[in-house]
Design an enzyme around this catalytic site. Structure first.
Site, PDB file in Angstrom:
ATOM      1  N   HIS A  70       0.824  -1.217   0.000  1.00  0.00           N
ATOM      2  CA  HIS A  70       0.000   0.000   0.000  1.00  0.00           C
ATOM      3  C   HIS A  70       0.853   1.260   0.000  1.00  0.00           C
ATOM      4  CE1 HIS A  70       0.373   1.042   4.373  1.00  0.00           C
ATOM      5  NE2 HIS A  70       0.470  -0.262   4.531  1.00  0.00           N
ATOM      6  N   ASP A 187       6.415   2.198   6.129  1.00  0.00           N
ATOM      7  CA  ASP A 187       5.154   1.467   6.129  1.00  0.00           C
ATOM      8  C   ASP A 187       4.202   2.224   5.208  1.00  0.00           C
ATOM      9  OD1 ASP A 187       2.794   0.127   6.675  1.00  0.00           O
ATOM     10  OD2 ASP A 187       2.566   0.955   8.685  1.00  0.00           O
ATOM     11  N   GLU A 221      -5.119   1.203   2.911  1.00  0.00           N
ATOM     12  CA  GLU A 221      -4.816   0.184   3.917  1.00  0.00           C
ATOM     13  C   GLU A 221      -4.783   0.753   5.328  1.00  0.00           C
ATOM     14  OE1 GLU A 221      -2.557  -2.521   6.520  1.00  0.00           O
ATOM     15  OE2 GLU A 221      -2.149  -0.437   6.030  1.00  0.00           O
ATOM     16  N   GLU A 222      -4.217   1.946   5.497  1.00  0.00           N
ATOM     17  CA  GLU A 222      -4.058   2.501   6.844  1.00  0.00           C
ATOM     18  C   GLU A 222      -5.394   2.799   7.528  1.00  0.00           C
ATOM     19  OE1 GLU A 222      -1.547   2.429   8.562  1.00  0.00           O
ATOM     20  OE2 GLU A 222       0.218   2.475   7.270  1.00  0.00           O
ATOM     21  N   ASP A 242       3.929  -6.152   3.414  1.00  0.00           N
ATOM     22  CA  ASP A 242       3.793  -5.004   4.303  1.00  0.00           C
ATOM     23  C   ASP A 242       4.965  -5.031   5.274  1.00  0.00           C
ATOM     24  OD1 ASP A 242       2.692  -2.805   5.753  1.00  0.00           O
ATOM     25  OD2 ASP A 242       0.663  -3.487   5.280  1.00  0.00           O
ATOM     26  N   HIS A 322       5.025   3.349  12.602  1.00  0.00           N
ATOM     27  CA  HIS A 322       4.088   4.458  12.822  1.00  0.00           C
ATOM     28  C   HIS A 322       4.716   5.582  13.644  1.00  0.00           C
ATOM     29  CE1 HIS A 322      -0.013   2.477  11.704  1.00  0.00           C
ATOM     30  NE2 HIS A 322       0.939   2.209  10.828  1.00  0.00           N
TER      31      HIS A 322
END
Length: 348
Positions: A70, A187, A221-222, A242, A322
């Site tokens: 993603h 990510d 996706e997030e 991922d 994150h």
């Protein structure tokens, strides 16, 4: 001898992380992927939701694979313009305010302008606020200090900022002499870069696909949507690429490929996981099998949506996910090599 070129992967990642693309604002990042496909004459289409689905023919077209990564990232949106001209934010994606405090950001206005700023707590100065370090970081206390001469709500509105404008975080991408890649948004742009390199090798004739394979660059996706309304009918295996989660109690590190056995959605397909492990062992791919306790992927979203596919999850190990993310080029290489052997192997 591996055909994987880590420098090519890193080059794609550096370009990708420099394109702002919080979930809901991914058009330019998807355009980057579309331009890539067009330059290599790879067949693709853009879905109604704005994702990109590319297809490369394999020796067997009756049963097919899908790999996804993603391009959407964490970010924020303007929630409120305060009386003093500063901005309150609402999160896009799951992160903590302390992980972006002090970060430079960009406000993307409705008319296409970009205005810079800094994300701060509203009581930052230790020379004024005795308990600045202890103050709670939340939606009420975090604000954006805009790099413009604005002192009122009306002045901020006059420069074009409004509620609903997207806010992206500066990536600060850097590659160290020791092989580390540091950046926000690894990510999952690290994995997108890996998939682009794999497509490069296929389109150049260096890899022959065992089965027709689809590459989905998803863009939600997030926030949990995934790209799963567009899984082609003949797909029987679905591999999400991922990030591997690093922390206390985890086996995943920054130097190997992580193979996920289970995340918060439950176990991944056991036979596919074992197949990936066998491929890694047979081809000198450094790997770790791990469980990610607070995690979900596009592959798990597909299972929740009711798709009858074998699903798996792998990825490079990303430290401080994150937040202040980092990986090593060796992790990128091992992930790419596992994918390389997987797409040439038999179905499970």
């Amino acid at each position: 001898m591996s055909v994987i070129e880590e420098k090519e992967i890193v080059s794609y990642i550096k370009e990708l992380v420099s394109i702002p693309s919080p979930s809901g604002y991914t058009e330019q990042a998807i355009k980057y992927a579309a331009d890539f496909m067009e330059q290599r004459k790879v067949s693709y289409n853009i879905t109604n939701k704005g994702a990109l689905l590319a297809t490369l023919k394999g020796e067997d077209d009756n049963k097919q694979r899908l790999l996804t990564a993603h391009v959407d990232t964490l970010g924020a949106m303007v929630k409120e313009i305060k009386a003093n001209g500063r901005l309150k934010l609402t999160m896009i994606g799951g992160f903590r305010w302390n992980s972006v405090e002090g970060e430079y950001c960009k406000i993307h206005t409705a008319d296409g302008a970009i205005i810079t700023g800094t994300i701060l707590i509203n009581q930052t100065s230790v020379h004024v606020y005795k308990n600045a370090g202890d103050a709670k970081r939340d939606d009420e206390t975090i604000e954006v200090r805009i790099d413009a001469i604005v002192k009122t709500k009306a002045e901020t509105e006059a420069i074009g900022i409004s509620v609903g404008d997207f806010v992206s975080f500066e990536p600060r991408v850097e590659v160290t002499d020791t092989g580390f890649l540091k950046s926000r948004h690894l990510d999952d742009k690290a994995s997108v870069g890996i998939l682009l390199h794999i497509i490069d090798l296929i389109s150049a004739g260096k890899i022959k696909l065992a089965y027709t394979t689809h590459f989905l660059i998803s863009n939600n996706e997030e926030i949990g949507y995934g790209g799963n309304s567009n899984i082609p009918e003949k797909t029987v295996e679905y591999l999400a690429v991922d990030m591997g989660a690093i922390g206390d109690g985890q086996t995943t590190d920054e130097f190997s490929v992580s193979i996920c056995a289970k995340d918060s959605s439950g176990p991944y397909h056991y036979k596919l996981r074992q197949h990936l492990v066998s491929l890694a062992q047979a081809n000198a791919v450094d790997y770790r099998v791990d469980i990610y306790p607070y995690y979900g992927s596009d592959a798990s979203a597909a299972i929740r949506a009711g798709y009858d596919v074998v699903h798996g999850l792998i990825g490079p190990g990303i430290d401080a996910s994150h937040a202040f993310e980092r990986t090593h080029v060796s992790s990128l290489k091992h992930t790419a090599n596992l994918i390389l052997h997987y797409i040439q192997s038999e179905l499970v």
